[in-house]
Each structure stands twice: as C-alpha cells, then as structure tokens.
Scaffold this motif. Structure first.
Motif, PDB file in Angstrom:
ATOM      1  N   LEU A 151       0.860  -1.221  -0.077  1.00  0.00           N
ATOM      2  CA  LEU A 151       0.170   0.161  -0.094  1.00  0.00           C
ATOM      3  C   LEU A 151       1.178   1.130  -0.180  1.00  0.00           C
ATOM      4  CD1 LEU A 151      -2.847   1.121   0.001  1.00  0.00           C
ATOM      5  CD2 LEU A 151      -2.890   0.717   2.736  1.00  0.00           C
ATOM      6  N   SER A 152       1.241   1.183   0.631  1.00  0.00           N
ATOM      7  CA  SER A 152       2.931   2.725   0.861  1.00  0.00           C
ATOM      8  C   SER A 152       4.177   2.474  -0.490  1.00  0.00           C
ATOM      9  CB  SER A 152       4.374   2.212   1.714  1.00  0.00           C
ATOM     10  OG  SER A 152       3.324   1.634   3.126  1.00  0.00           O
ATOM     11  N   ASN A 162      -3.892   5.464   5.439  1.00  0.00           N
ATOM     12  CA  ASN A 162      -3.592   4.928   4.508  1.00  0.00           C
ATOM     13  C   ASN A 162      -4.375   4.284   3.248  1.00  0.00           C
ATOM     14  OD1 ASN A 162      -0.760   6.220   4.351  1.00  0.00           O
ATOM     15  ND2 ASN A 162      -0.313   4.337   5.665  1.00  0.00           N
ATOM     16  N   ILE A 163      -5.029   3.294   3.678  1.00  0.00           N
ATOM     17  CA  ILE A 163      -6.017   2.992   2.914  1.00  0.00           C
ATOM     18  C   ILE A 163      -6.916   3.731   3.019  1.00  0.00           C
ATOM     19  CG2 ILE A 163      -8.090   1.475   3.784  1.00  0.00           C
ATOM     20  CD1 ILE A 163      -6.743  -0.622   5.469  1.00  0.00           C
ATOM     21  N   ASN A 204      -8.094   4.693  -1.537  1.00  0.00           N
ATOM     22  CA  ASN A 204      -9.340   3.951  -1.833  1.00  0.00           C
ATOM     23  C   ASN A 204     -10.119   6.034  -2.503  1.00  0.00           C
ATOM     24  OD1 ASN A 204      -9.481   1.828  -0.408  1.00  0.00           O
ATOM     25  ND2 ASN A 204     -10.729   2.017   1.359  1.00  0.00           N
ATOM     26  N   ASP A 205      -9.833   6.898  -2.234  1.00  0.00           N
ATOM     27  CA  ASP A 205      -9.697   8.053  -2.402  1.00  0.00           C
ATOM     28  C   ASP A 205      -9.610   8.452  -3.607  1.00  0.00           C
ATOM     29  OD1 ASP A 205     -11.473   8.467   0.131  1.00  0.00           O
ATOM     30  OD2 ASP A 205     -10.375  10.170   1.066  1.00  0.00           O
ATOM     31  N   TYR A 248      -1.760  -6.188  -2.209  1.00  0.00           N
ATOM     32  CA  TYR A 248      -1.988  -5.635  -0.860  1.00  0.00           C
ATOM     33  C   TYR A 248      -3.306  -5.541  -0.421  1.00  0.00           C
ATOM     34  CZ  TYR A 248      -5.020  -2.162   1.444  1.00  0.00           C
ATOM     35  OH  TYR A 248      -6.570  -1.698   1.703  1.00  0.00           O
ATOM     36  N   LEU A 249      -4.402  -6.312  -0.850  1.00  0.00           N
ATOM     37  CA  LEU A 249      -5.904  -6.969  -0.883  1.00  0.00           C
ATOM     38  C   LEU A 249      -5.261  -8.335  -0.655  1.00  0.00           C
ATOM     39  CD1 LEU A 249      -7.565  -4.780  -3.382  1.00  0.00           C
ATOM     40  CD2 LEU A 249      -7.934  -4.068  -1.443  1.00  0.00           C
TER      41      LEU A 249
END
Length: 232
Positions: free
Chosen positions: A6-7, A24-25, A29-30, A51-52
């Motif tokens: 994710l980073s 961070n999530i 998402n945004d 990541y997921l």
C-alpha cells in the motif's frame, strides 16, 4: 504496521504515506474512486492485488460443505442454507451480488466483494457496462480475482419481480457449470427471502443433480427469529 504494498502504491502517485495504516487505506481508496482506471498500469494493479490479498489473509476461511444454516431448512436441507457472516472468506464457485452502481463502495459487508477484488474487477465490470448499464433483472458474470470464488455474478435485481432475477442467477449458474453459488439480494424484506427460497426449491426440483450448494445470504440487519417464522 504499515502495509508495504500500500505504501508503494501511494508513493507511485505522490500521495503522502501516513504512519496510520487505516489512513493510508482511506487515501488509496479516495484516489482510486476518483481516478481514470485505464491510467492505472498493470504493475500497479498487481501491486494492489498483493495488498488486498494481505488483507484477506485476516479472514477465517469458510468451507461451505461444513457450514450449518442459521435457519432450519425444510426442503433441500442438504443443499440450501442461510448464511449471514463474512462474504470475503467463503470458498465457493460463484457469488451473485447486487451490481454496484459505484464499485468503489467500501461497505464492510455488502460491497466487500468489489473491494477485495480491487481494480481488476472494477476494470472488468466497466468493460461490460461502458456501452450500456446492466438491464434490470440481468446477470453479468466475470471471474473473481482475490476473493476465494471462481466467478462473480453482478445482478441488477428487479426487486418488484425478484423471482425472475433468482431464476436468471440459477440459469447462469447452470450454463456455466457452477455447482455452488451464494445469492446476496441485499434486502431486509422477510417475504422476499421466502420468495428467494421458494424459487431455489422449484429450480432444484428440475436440476437437483447439477447443484451441490445454494447459499442464501441474509443481510446482518435481518432479525433471524422473524425470518425463521416467515419461512415456517
């Protein structure tokens, strides 16, 4: 603990990485909800998938052949069961879910199938719907990417004629040799659940041998005792 995948995704798009992983999530998402999906590279799609998958590991796997119905089932008790827990952990051939008008909807239960399948699924569904939306009652089937099932059936439920939608799901299952399917109608209407159950029973009267399990997903907000009365 900060998720390294994710980073990396955030850094690729010059988005500041927070020390709070939940933040961070939200930031990722945004970004995804507003971006042009076609601009996301295959490498980034794979990175998001990695990541997921790390998020999905937190879910306890559900073996449908060991699962007990939350409500006693009178007919086809060996094949039909009612379930109201984690959708993202069910090992099954296919899941039929309401086609998300916004595939970025990140609800804990309802749209987790879209969330955990990530950009891959969103791109695939967009490809099917770019020329015209899914017709009412229609079923569009795609593969699943991260959630542990083979197919996702995207259903534009006709709630005024739920029977037709259920038959379309079961027909789609039969044609695609899906032997186990979870049906999520995302409704609190007790009578509608009974209609779903009755239609599944009628379909199994004709095609019993073709199905191993049909799971009817019950919205967690539904009063199970009241639903049991409705079905009795």
């Amino acid at each position: 603990m900060i998720n390294k995948y994710l980073s990396e995704l955030l850094e690729k798009h010059n988005i500041e990485v927070s020390e709070d992983n939940e933040e961070n999530i939200r930031r990722w998402n945004d970004f995804v909800d507003k971006c042009d999906l076609d601009s996301i590279s295959n490498d980034e799609v794979q990175l998001e998938s990695n990541y997921l998958k790390t998020e999905l590991i937190k879910h306890k796997p559900v073996n449908i052949f060991e699962l007990l119905s939350i409500i006693p089932v009178k007919d086809y008790s060996d094949k039909i069961l009612f379930y109201n827990d984690d959708l993202a952990s069910v090992f099954i051939d296919a899941m039929a879910v309401p086609a998300a008008a916004d595939t970025g909807d990140r609800g804990d239960k309802q749209h987790c199938v879209y969330y955990y399948n990530g950009i891959n699924l969103r791109k695939k569904l967009n490809m099917f719907t770019k020329d015209k939306p899914i017709n009412e009652g229609e079923v569009v089937i795609t593969r699943s990417y991260n959630v542990p099932c083979d197919f996702i059936m995207h259903v534009n439920y006709d709630y005024k004629d739920i029977s037709a939608s259920i038959i379309n799901i079961l027909e789609c299952s039969r044609v695609n040799m899906v032997k186990s399917v979870l049906i999520d109608i995302d409704m609190n209407d007790l009578e509608m659940y009974k209609t779903v159950y009755d239609n599944v029973c009628k379909y199994l009267d004709k095609y019993n041998a073709l199905f191993d399990k049909v799971i009817i997903y019950v919205n967690p907000a539904v009063d199970i005792r009241e639903l049991e009365k409705e079905l009795s």
